[in-house]
Design an enzyme around this catalytic site. Structure first.
Site, PDB file in Angstrom:
ATOM      1  N   SER A  12       0.822  -1.209   0.000  1.00 24.65           N
ATOM      2  CA  SER A  12       0.000   0.000   0.000  1.00 24.65           C
ATOM      3  C   SER A  12       0.855   1.257   0.000  1.00 24.65           C
ATOM      4  O   SER A  12       2.002   1.254   0.451  1.00 24.65           O
ATOM      5  CB  SER A  12      -0.911   0.022   1.228  1.00 24.65           C
ATOM      6  OG  SER A  12      -1.953  -0.909   1.094  1.00 24.65           O
ATOM      7  N   GLY A  68      -9.068  -0.986   0.304  1.00 24.18           N
ATOM      8  CA  GLY A  68      -9.291  -2.424   0.194  1.00 24.18           C
ATOM      9  C   GLY A  68      -8.867  -3.163   1.447  1.00 24.18           C
ATOM     10  O   GLY A  68      -9.558  -4.083   1.907  1.00 24.18           O
ATOM     11  N   THR A  69      -7.733  -2.765   2.026  1.00 22.63           N
ATOM     12  CA  THR A  69      -7.250  -3.392   3.260  1.00 22.63           C
ATOM     13  C   THR A  69      -8.171  -3.066   4.422  1.00 22.63           C
ATOM     14  O   THR A  69      -8.467  -3.925   5.264  1.00 22.63           O
ATOM     15  CB  THR A  69      -5.819  -2.923   3.571  1.00 22.63           C
ATOM     16  OG1 THR A  69      -4.993  -3.112   2.421  1.00 22.63           O
ATOM     17  CG2 THR A  69      -5.225  -3.718   4.726  1.00 22.63           C
ATOM     18  N   THR A  93      -5.179   5.125  -2.062  1.00 25.64           N
ATOM     19  CA  THR A  93      -5.384   6.107  -3.124  1.00 25.64           C
ATOM     20  C   THR A  93      -6.430   7.142  -2.742  1.00 25.64           C
ATOM     21  O   THR A  93      -6.253   8.335  -2.969  1.00 25.64           O
ATOM     22  CB  THR A  93      -5.833   5.381  -4.404  1.00 25.64           C
ATOM     23  OG1 THR A  93      -4.876   4.381  -4.736  1.00 25.64           O
ATOM     24  CG2 THR A  93      -5.958   6.349  -5.563  1.00 25.64           C
ATOM     25  N   ASP A 275     -13.591  -2.009  -5.316  1.00 24.19           N
ATOM     26  CA  ASP A 275     -13.198  -3.282  -5.918  1.00 24.19           C
ATOM     27  C   ASP A 275     -14.419  -3.994  -6.497  1.00 24.19           C
ATOM     28  O   ASP A 275     -15.547  -3.802  -6.038  1.00 24.19           O
ATOM     29  CB  ASP A 275     -12.521  -4.187  -4.878  1.00 24.19           C
ATOM     30  CG  ASP A 275     -11.157  -3.650  -4.448  1.00 24.19           C
ATOM     31  OD1 ASP A 275     -10.409  -3.179  -5.329  1.00 24.19           O
ATOM     32  OD2 ASP A 275     -10.854  -3.698  -3.237  1.00 24.19           O
TER      33      ASP A 275
END
Length: 296
Positions: A12, A68-69, A93, A275
């Site tokens: 990341s 996402g994490t 991001t 995602d």
């Protein structure tokens, strides 16, 4: 003994996670008796590590990574009998949940500012058998976002999503949706549906100005567009912030949704927290104040 798990995504933030890992460990050690660190190697690791922590009765779980994490960490805790308190240090991001919670986007500032005595209730969303903390997007623009490459995200940041979404407008397509809103069915023709939990979507921090992280509601927004001209007229109304329905935007605040396509052979895939997710149909609901999250 207060144990905390720190899950680090080494890839990341342009692979800057290692730079901040020791700083995060030192900060956590000022409050917790035992700091356990695990590194992700593939998709799903953060979720699995967090779920293991629920079984081992950890006091808290922190993640360091992008949206996402963060999504995976929350998904690992969701609907478990024992849910540790949750925290995160943003390295991604867009970092929408950080924006909504007023967590600094600079990792060092985020680590320095975290307050272990300041826990805040957090709604999370459930879509079919998965979870989200920010937004589900469906339609033309979300389909384009699903195709954004990781390299472009690194180069362009949140603008990678904007550029891809804008390009998709030139190849306009509207869909005939059947949407059940808190039990009432309606037909909606639209290019794009959004179901948000926070005020910040795609880095646009005022897109849903009335959304709170613990209001117990889904914020359901859709463009009223059946052609390219109507889409071009609707998008500015969306980006400037939506607080009520108008001739170009629909806005409702349900607790549950079921979204299907009208009879068609077409398949449409949703985007969940940036995602790719399931294909329609999907059932979506809010889990009110489901976690407690650390904030500055």
């Amino acid at each position: 003994m207060k144990r905390v798990l720190l899950v680090v995504n080494p890839s990341s933030g342009g692979e800057k996670a290692k730079e901040f890992e020791d700083m995060a460990k030192d900060k956590l050690a000022t409050y917790f008796d035992d700091v356990v660190v695990k590194h992700t190697k593939k998709g799903g690791d953060a979720r699995d590590f967090a779920k293991e922590a629920t079984k081992d009765y950890f006091h808290s779980v922190f993640v360091m990574g992008g949206d996402g994490t963060v999504n995976e960490g929350i998904s690992g805790l969701a609907e478990e009998d024992h849910r540790p308190y949750f925290g995160f240090f943003p390295l991604g991001t867009v970092n929408d949940l950080a924006r909504a919670l007023n967590i600094p986007l600079d990792p060092k500032e985020a680590i320095d500012s975290i307050d272990f005595d300041n826990l805040h209730p957090l709604d999370i969303g459930k879509i079919n058998d998965s979870y989200f903390m920010n937004v589900v997007a469906i339609g033309t623009i979300p389909e384009a976002i699903n195709d954004v490459e990781s390299e472009d995200k690194t180069k362009l940041g949140k603008m990678a999503y904007f550029v891809s979404g804008f390009k998709s407008l030139l190849d306009h397509q509207s869909y005939d949706f059947k949407v059940t809103v808190d039990g009432s069915e309606k037909e909606i023709k639209s290019s794009t549906l959004l179901i948000g939990l926070t005020n910040s979507i795609g880095g646009f921090e005022h897109l849903l100005p009335e959304a709170e992280v613990n209001d117990g509601l889904l914020h359901f927004v859709y463009l009223k567009d059946s052609n390219l001209l109507e889409t071009l007229q609707s998008v500015p109304s969306l980006l400037f912030g939506v607080d009520n329905s108008n001739q170009r935007i629909g806005y409702e605040k349900p607790k549950e949704l079921v979204i299907k396509l009208e009879e068609t052979n077409e398949e449409l895939t949703v985007n969940v927290d940036g995602d790719e997710g399931d294909a329609l149909p999907v059932a979506i609901k809010v889990l009110p104040s489901h976690l407690k999250v650390y904030r500055p």
